[in-house]
Motif scaffolding. Structure first.
Motif, PDB file in Angstrom:
ATOM      1  N   GLN A 158       0.806  -1.212   0.000  1.00 27.59           N
ATOM      2  CA  GLN A 158       0.000   0.000   0.000  1.00 27.59           C
ATOM      3  C   GLN A 158       0.841   1.264   0.000  1.00 27.59           C
ATOM      4  O   GLN A 158       0.449   2.279  -0.569  1.00 27.59           O
ATOM      5  CB  GLN A 158      -0.951  -0.049   1.202  1.00 27.59           C
ATOM      6  N   ASN A 159       1.969   1.222   0.645  1.00 25.81           N
ATOM      7  CA  ASN A 159       2.914   2.338   0.649  1.00 25.81           C
ATOM      8  C   ASN A 159       4.263   1.796   1.087  1.00 25.81           C
ATOM      9  O   ASN A 159       4.448   0.576   1.160  1.00 25.81           O
ATOM     10  CB  ASN A 159       2.431   3.486   1.560  1.00 25.81           C
ATOM     11  N   ASN A 160       5.188   2.674   1.398  1.00 29.88           N
ATOM     12  CA  ASN A 160       6.524   2.212   1.763  1.00 29.88           C
ATOM     13  C   ASN A 160       6.547   1.522   3.118  1.00 29.88           C
ATOM     14  O   ASN A 160       7.521   0.843   3.446  1.00 29.88           O
ATOM     15  CB  ASN A 160       7.506   3.392   1.777  1.00 29.88           C
ATOM     16  N   ALA A 161       5.463   1.669   3.898  1.00 23.72           N
ATOM     17  CA  ALA A 161       5.479   1.141   5.257  1.00 23.72           C
ATOM     18  C   ALA A 161       4.585  -0.071   5.463  1.00 23.72           C
ATOM     19  O   ALA A 161       4.790  -0.826   6.400  1.00 23.72           O
ATOM     20  CB  ALA A 161       5.074   2.239   6.250  1.00 23.72           C
ATOM     21  N   SER A 162       3.588  -0.279   4.614  1.00 24.07           N
ATOM     22  CA  SER A 162       2.620  -1.331   4.905  1.00 24.07           C
ATOM     23  C   SER A 162       2.240  -2.126   3.664  1.00 24.07           C
ATOM     24  O   SER A 162       2.385  -1.668   2.534  1.00 24.07           O
ATOM     25  CB  SER A 162       1.362  -0.736   5.541  1.00 24.07           C
ATOM     26  N   ALA A 163       1.748  -3.328   3.926  1.00 26.71           N
ATOM     27  CA  ALA A 163       1.285  -4.201   2.849  1.00 26.71           C
ATOM     28  C   ALA A 163       0.115  -5.036   3.345  1.00 26.71           C
ATOM     29  O   ALA A 163       0.038  -5.394   4.525  1.00 26.71           O
ATOM     30  CB  ALA A 163       2.412  -5.106   2.369  1.00 26.71           C
ATOM     31  N   LYS A 164      -0.800  -5.334   2.431  1.00 23.65           N
ATOM     32  CA  LYS A 164      -1.955  -6.188   2.734  1.00 23.65           C
ATOM     33  C   LYS A 164      -1.685  -7.564   2.155  1.00 23.65           C
ATOM     34  O   LYS A 164      -1.391  -7.701   0.969  1.00 23.65           O
ATOM     35  CB  LYS A 164      -3.225  -5.588   2.135  1.00 23.65           C
ATOM     36  N   ILE A 165      -1.781  -8.583   2.993  1.00 18.44           N
ATOM     37  CA  ILE A 165      -1.499  -9.952   2.587  1.00 18.44           C
ATOM     38  C   ILE A 165      -2.790 -10.750   2.612  1.00 18.44           C
ATOM     39  O   ILE A 165      -3.487 -10.790   3.636  1.00 18.44           O
ATOM     40  CB  ILE A 165      -0.478 -10.615   3.544  1.00 18.44           C
ATOM     41  N   GLU A 166      -3.136 -11.378   1.514  1.00 15.59           N
ATOM     42  CA  GLU A 166      -4.330 -12.205   1.447  1.00 15.59           C
ATOM     43  C   GLU A 166      -3.939 -13.678   1.564  1.00 15.59           C
ATOM     44  O   GLU A 166      -3.154 -14.190   0.759  1.00 15.59           O
ATOM     45  CB  GLU A 166      -5.082 -11.951   0.143  1.00 15.59           C
ATOM     46  N   ILE A 167      -4.498 -14.337   2.573  1.00  9.78           N
ATOM     47  CA  ILE A 167      -4.209 -15.746   2.816  1.00  9.78           C
ATOM     48  C   ILE A 167      -5.034 -16.598   1.850  1.00  9.78           C
ATOM     49  O   ILE A 167      -6.259 -16.408   1.750  1.00  9.78           O
ATOM     50  CB  ILE A 167      -4.536 -16.135   4.279  1.00  9.78           C
ATOM     51  N   PRO A 168      -4.428 -17.519   1.121  1.00  9.30           N
ATOM     52  CA  PRO A 168      -5.169 -18.326   0.144  1.00  9.30           C
ATOM     53  C   PRO A 168      -6.312 -19.122   0.786  1.00  9.30           C
ATOM     54  O   PRO A 168      -6.183 -19.611   1.915  1.00  9.30           O
ATOM     55  CB  PRO A 168      -4.097 -19.274  -0.422  1.00  9.30           C
ATOM     56  N   GLN A 169      -7.388 -19.259   0.062  1.00  9.42           N
ATOM     57  CA  GLN A 169      -8.543 -20.010   0.548  1.00  9.42           C
ATOM     58  C   GLN A 169      -8.199 -21.477   0.786  1.00  9.42           C
ATOM     59  O   GLN A 169      -8.749 -22.123   1.685  1.00  9.42           O
ATOM     60  CB  GLN A 169      -9.698 -19.912  -0.456  1.00  9.42           C
ATOM     61  N   ASN A 170      -7.309 -22.026  -0.034  1.00  6.24           N
ATOM     62  CA  ASN A 170      -6.986 -23.446   0.095  1.00  6.24           C
ATOM     63  C   ASN A 170      -5.726 -23.713   0.907  1.00  6.24           C
ATOM     64  O   ASN A 170      -5.166 -24.805   0.860  1.00  6.24           O
ATOM     65  CB  ASN A 170      -6.861 -24.102  -1.286  1.00  6.24           C
ATOM     66  N   ALA A 171      -5.278 -22.698   1.680  1.00  2.15           N
ATOM     67  CA  ALA A 171      -4.180 -22.934   2.623  1.00  2.15           C
ATOM     68  C   ALA A 171      -4.694 -23.866   3.719  1.00  2.15           C
ATOM     69  O   ALA A 171      -5.875 -23.845   4.065  1.00  2.15           O
ATOM     70  CB  ALA A 171      -3.697 -21.622   3.213  1.00  2.15           C
ATOM     71  N   LYS A 172      -3.816 -24.681   4.262  1.00  4.27           N
ATOM     72  CA  LYS A 172      -4.216 -25.674   5.254  1.00  4.27           C
ATOM     73  C   LYS A 172      -3.904 -25.182   6.668  1.00  4.27           C
ATOM     74  O   LYS A 172      -2.937 -24.460   6.883  1.00  4.27           O
ATOM     75  CB  LYS A 172      -3.498 -26.995   4.990  1.00  4.27           C
ATOM     76  N   SER A 173      -4.735 -25.608   7.603  1.00  5.06           N
ATOM     77  CA  SER A 173      -4.497 -25.271   9.000  1.00  5.06           C
ATOM     78  C   SER A 173      -3.128 -25.803   9.431  1.00  5.06           C
ATOM     79  O   SER A 173      -2.800 -26.970   9.170  1.00  5.06           O
ATOM     80  CB  SER A 173      -5.594 -25.871   9.880  1.00  5.06           C
ATOM     81  N   GLY A 174      -2.358 -24.972  10.079  1.00 11.28           N
ATOM     82  CA  GLY A 174      -1.016 -25.363  10.496  1.00 11.28           C
ATOM     83  C   GLY A 174       0.070 -24.946   9.531  1.00 11.28           C
ATOM     84  O   GLY A 174       1.257 -24.978   9.874  1.00 11.28           O
ATOM     85  N   ASP A 175      -0.314 -24.574   8.297  1.00 10.23           N
ATOM     86  CA  ASP A 175       0.669 -24.088   7.323  1.00 10.23           C
ATOM     87  C   ASP A 175       1.352 -22.825   7.829  1.00 10.23           C
ATOM     88  O   ASP A 175       0.764 -22.030   8.571  1.00 10.23           O
ATOM     89  CB  ASP A 175      -0.010 -23.761   5.982  1.00 10.23           C
ATOM     90  N   THR A 176       2.575 -22.655   7.412  1.00  9.20           N
ATOM     91  CA  THR A 176       3.286 -21.406   7.696  1.00  9.20           C
ATOM     92  C   THR A 176       3.616 -20.692   6.400  1.00  9.20           C
ATOM     93  O   THR A 176       3.930 -21.326   5.387  1.00  9.20           O
ATOM     94  CB  THR A 176       4.590 -21.656   8.481  1.00  9.20           C
ATOM     95  N   ILE A 177       3.526 -19.381   6.438  1.00 10.20           N
ATOM     96  CA  ILE A 177       3.845 -18.525   5.294  1.00 10.20           C
ATOM     97  C   ILE A 177       4.937 -17.565   5.744  1.00 10.20           C
ATOM     98  O   ILE A 177       4.772 -16.853   6.734  1.00 10.20           O
ATOM     99  CB  ILE A 177       2.605 -17.745   4.823  1.00 10.20           C
TER     100      ILE A 177
END
Length: 202
Positions: A158-177
């Protein structure tokens, strides 16, 4: 003849540059977690000696220049930052502090460990300080191979300081990104430092 009997791992071999790079603290958390990956590459724990971490041909990275999985890319992906760092260190040997460049410090507001549900979005905010009062450009990117989630996240900076991250719908519980917050100053001989954000999917 010495009565001392050598056993495996009594000495740590030189290991060339990657062994040293693992000890350089640049914000990637790899010194305490060699499996996360950093300037020295990503390591795997030895089956025979749990305190020993080593390279593995199975640890690869997608080389964007060849579009192929590459066993050397976990190290070579950091080449620019490494060369810039070495150039700065040579300056430190012969120049005054005022005439040399020094690395910025990147901080993630709210901490580096986040929990999020599948299909949700996460806002990450960061800030920086620079000892030479240089401007710092922040970039957010996913270190896919370091996490257990095989899906790529959508990153909207969004700017030099922040970003919006969208978690995939098919990510699995316990996954790490694993997300890397990369800061590069605008000095004539710039330096790059990081923070790592780990998102655990609920």
């Amino acid at each position: 003849m010495s009565k001392f009997k050598m056993t495996p791992y009594d000495f740590i071999s030189k290991g060339d540059s990657p062994a040293y790079f693992q000890l350089v603290e640049v914000g990637l958390m790899n010194r305490d977690h060699p499996e996360y990956g950093g300037w020295g590459g990503r390591m795997v724990q030895s089956a025979g000696q749990p305190n020993h971490w080593e390279d593995s041909k199975d640890l690869t990275g997608l080389n964007p220049y060849t579009n192929k999985q590459d066993a050397s890319f976990p190290q070579t992906r950091w080449i620019e930052a490494l060369h810039l760092d070495f150039a700065a260190r040579t300056d430190w040997c012969v120049k005054s502090y005022e005439l040399s460049n020094h690395a910025p410090t990147i901080t993630v507001i709210g901490g580096n460990l986040i929990k999020a549900k599948t299909g949700s979005s996460v806002n990450i905010k960061s800030k920086y300080t620079d000892p030479d009062e240089n401007a710092v450009q922040i970039k957010y990117w996913q270190y896919v191979e370091a996490g257990t989630c095989v899906e790529k996240v959508k990153i909207e900076q969004q700017n030099n300081a922040s970003a919006k991250i969208e978690i995939p719908q098919n990510a699995k519980s316990g996954d790490t990104i694993h997300l890397i917050v990369e800061g590069k100053d605008n000095a004539k001989k710039p330096l790059i430092r990081y923070q790592r954000v780990i998102i655990q999917v609920l």
